[in-house]
Design a protein around this motif. Structure first.
Motif, PDB file in Angstrom:
ATOM      1  N   ARG A 198      33.900  53.104  20.281  1.00 17.72           N
ATOM      2  CA  ARG A 198      33.167  52.606  19.116  1.00 17.72           C
ATOM      3  C   ARG A 198      32.825  51.133  19.307  1.00 17.72           C
ATOM      4  O   ARG A 198      31.697  50.698  19.024  1.00 17.72           O
ATOM      5  N   LEU A 199      33.797  50.355  19.795  1.00 20.39           N
ATOM      6  CA  LEU A 199      33.547  48.937  20.033  1.00 20.39           C
ATOM      7  C   LEU A 199      32.475  48.744  21.102  1.00 20.39           C
ATOM      8  O   LEU A 199      31.548  47.936  20.936  1.00 20.39           O
ATOM      9  N   LYS A 200      32.591  49.486  22.182  1.00 16.64           N
ATOM     10  CA  LYS A 200      31.585  49.371  23.245  1.00 16.64           C
ATOM     11  C   LYS A 200      30.204  49.727  22.720  1.00 16.64           C
ATOM     12  O   LYS A 200      29.200  49.091  23.079  1.00 16.64           O
ATOM     13  N   GLY A 201      30.141  50.750  21.867  1.00 20.33           N
ATOM     14  CA  GLY A 201      28.850  51.144  21.310  1.00 20.33           C
ATOM     15  C   GLY A 201      28.254  50.070  20.424  1.00 20.33           C
ATOM     16  O   GLY A 201      27.045  49.797  20.485  1.00 20.33           O
ATOM     17  N   MET A 202      29.086  49.440  19.606  1.00 21.06           N
ATOM     18  CA  MET A 202      28.597  48.371  18.736  1.00 21.06           C
ATOM     19  C   MET A 202      28.058  47.201  19.558  1.00 21.06           C
ATOM     20  O   MET A 202      27.045  46.585  19.194  1.00 21.06           O
ATOM     21  N   LEU A 203      28.710  46.907  20.646  1.00 23.95           N
ATOM     22  CA  LEU A 203      28.238  45.835  21.516  1.00 23.95           C
ATOM     23  C   LEU A 203      26.941  46.218  22.206  1.00 23.95           C
ATOM     24  O   LEU A 203      25.977  45.442  22.240  1.00 23.95           O
ATOM     25  N   SER A 204      26.910  47.421  22.753  1.00 26.55           N
ATOM     26  CA  SER A 204      25.731  47.875  23.483  1.00 26.55           C
ATOM     27  C   SER A 204      24.490  47.920  22.592  1.00 26.55           C
ATOM     28  O   SER A 204      23.385  47.551  23.021  1.00 26.55           O
ATOM     29  N   GLU A 205      24.655  48.362  21.346  1.00 23.67           N
ATOM     30  CA  GLU A 205      23.532  48.437  20.415  1.00 23.67           C
ATOM     31  C   GLU A 205      22.872  47.088  20.202  1.00 23.67           C
ATOM     32  O   GLU A 205      21.687  47.003  19.877  1.00 23.67           O
ATOM     33  N   ARG A 206      23.640  46.030  20.376  1.00 28.70           N
ATOM     34  CA  ARG A 206      23.136  44.682  20.121  1.00 28.70           C
ATOM     35  C   ARG A 206      22.902  43.901  21.406  1.00 28.70           C
ATOM     36  O   ARG A 206      22.614  42.697  21.367  1.00 28.70           O
ATOM     37  N   GLY A 207      23.031  44.559  22.551  1.00 22.87           N
ATOM     38  CA  GLY A 207      22.808  43.891  23.828  1.00 22.87           C
ATOM     39  C   GLY A 207      23.852  42.862  24.170  1.00 22.87           C
ATOM     40  O   GLY A 207      23.562  41.870  24.856  1.00 22.87           O
ATOM     41  N   LEU A 208      25.101  43.090  23.706  1.00 18.92           N
ATOM     42  CA  LEU A 208      26.166  42.127  23.919  1.00 18.92           C
ATOM     43  C   LEU A 208      27.193  42.640  24.929  1.00 18.92           C
ATOM     44  O   LEU A 208      27.377  43.851  25.086  1.00 18.92           O
ATOM     45  N   GLU A 209      27.861  41.695  25.601  1.00 23.99           N
ATOM     46  CA  GLU A 209      28.956  41.998  26.511  1.00 23.99           C
ATOM     47  C   GLU A 209      30.159  41.123  26.154  1.00 23.99           C
ATOM     48  O   GLU A 209      30.019  40.095  25.486  1.00 23.99           O
ATOM     49  N   ILE A 210      31.325  41.531  26.629  1.00 21.16           N
ATOM     50  CA  ILE A 210      32.536  40.739  26.424  1.00 21.16           C
ATOM     51  C   ILE A 210      32.715  39.800  27.611  1.00 21.16           C
ATOM     52  O   ILE A 210      32.800  40.251  28.760  1.00 21.16           O
ATOM     53  N   SER A 211      32.771  38.510  27.339  1.00 22.13           N
ATOM     54  CA  SER A 211      32.996  37.550  28.433  1.00 22.13           C
ATOM     55  C   SER A 211      34.473  37.431  28.759  1.00 22.13           C
ATOM     56  O   SER A 211      34.839  37.206  29.914  1.00 22.13           O
TER      57      SER A 211
END
Length: 315
Positions: free
Chosen positions: A57-70
């Motif tokens: 779910r977290l990965k999906g929320m990030l992917s939907e917004r074009g974000l990655e975890i640094s």
């Protein structure tokens, strides 16, 4: 260079709204606080460790917004002589596990600060060689507490292919370049630096000189600034007053460009690039003189301008 945000800066917002704000600012990366000195406002490490669905779910929320975890941030005091120490030690090792599950390479944390001796109840930051017992206390801290934690932890991180980014922070055993290399020389290159200019500035150092000295041991960078206030002319830079109210302090954390001039941040970016760092600048907002959205937007605009100007001079 890329721009990210330590999401504690939007700690008052729910996760989805926080990520929407990050994306709307044109940022590309986030850094999540997992506990310790962070209230962990956006993610629950226990839930993420236990539940593949929560991680997806977290990965999906990030992917939907074009974000990655640094990076994942578990800054706390694993060397504390009281119950905090074991809890933050567990957090550090749990963060290694979660980083593997989320495929995150970097973990930001602090070195920790132990007591000054086996019978002490509180951490003790040694900043002077006098009175002379201070030197004995410092040796005891490193030999009996700092290295016994860091040697096995660095090996555990190395086994998982993770890079530990130690933030050089006041009231920690590692607070400047010299103390960082004391740790790195003992435990190896799995441990690098999360370079945060703001702490060096309030201690009277120069970010450009420190970057040159740290070189390729810089693994992650925080975008945070400090402003030296007029009160420092009277009292110096040591200031035990609370960070709020900001009036009357010797120095304050501020958004980028409100302490170091914008051209100074351009110099910092160029210095980072010269030593091979061309990665994420993660904004860590602790400017208590501005509303969080305004402070973060100011820092992002400063970084974006500096990145654009740096690219022009390199082309």
């Amino acid at each position: 260079m890329k721009i990210g945000l330590n999401t504690d800066g939007f700690g008052a917002l729910p996760l989805a709204e926080c990520l929407d704000q990050v994306a709307s600012l044109g940022l590309t990366h986030v850094e999540f606080g997992l506990g310790g000195w962070s209230s962990a406002p956006h993610v629950d490490i226990a839930d993420l460790l236990a539940s593949g669905a929560s991680r997806d779910r977290l990965k999906g929320m990030l992917s939907e917004r074009g974000l990655e975890i640094s990076a994942l941030n578990c800054s706390g005091n694993q060397l504390h002589p009281g119950r905090i120490g074991p809890a933050d030690t567990r957090l550090a090792y749990d963060t290694l596990e979660l980083a593997s599950l989320l495929d995150v390479e970097r973990i930001v944390m602090m070195s920790g600060l132990p007591a000054g001796g086996p019978d002490d109840r509180h951490p003790n930051w040694i900043t002077s060689s006098w009175p002379l017992e201070a030197m004995e206390m410092l040796d005891w801290q490193w030999n009996e507490r700092v290295l016994p934690f860091w040697k096995p932890f660095a090996k555990a991180a190395e086994a998982k292919g993770k890079r530990i980014c130690v933030e050089q922070h006041g009231r920690q055993c590692v607070y400047n370049t010299e103390s960082f290399f004391r740790l790195r020389d003992a435990v190896g290159p799995t441990v690098g630096v999360n370079f945060d200019p703001s702490h060096l500035i309030w201690m009277g150092g120069d970010p450009l000189s420190a970057i040159a000295a740290l070189g390729d041991s810089i693994y992650h960078v925080h975008g945070k600034d400090s402003r030296i206030e007029q009160r420092a002319r009277i009292d110096g830079l040591l200031d035990p007053k609370h960070v709020t109210p900001v009036e009357g302090r010797s120095w304050n954390f501020v958004s980028l460009g409100h302490g170091t001039a914008v051209h100074g941040w351009l110099d910092i970016l160029k210095a980072l690039q010269r030593v091979g760092y061309d990665d994420v600048i993660s904004i860590e907002n602790e400017d208590y003189s501005l509303p969080a959205p305004e402070a973060v937007a100011t820092s992002a605009a400063t970084l974006r301008f500096c990145i654009e100007q740096s690219a022009k001079t390199r082309s």
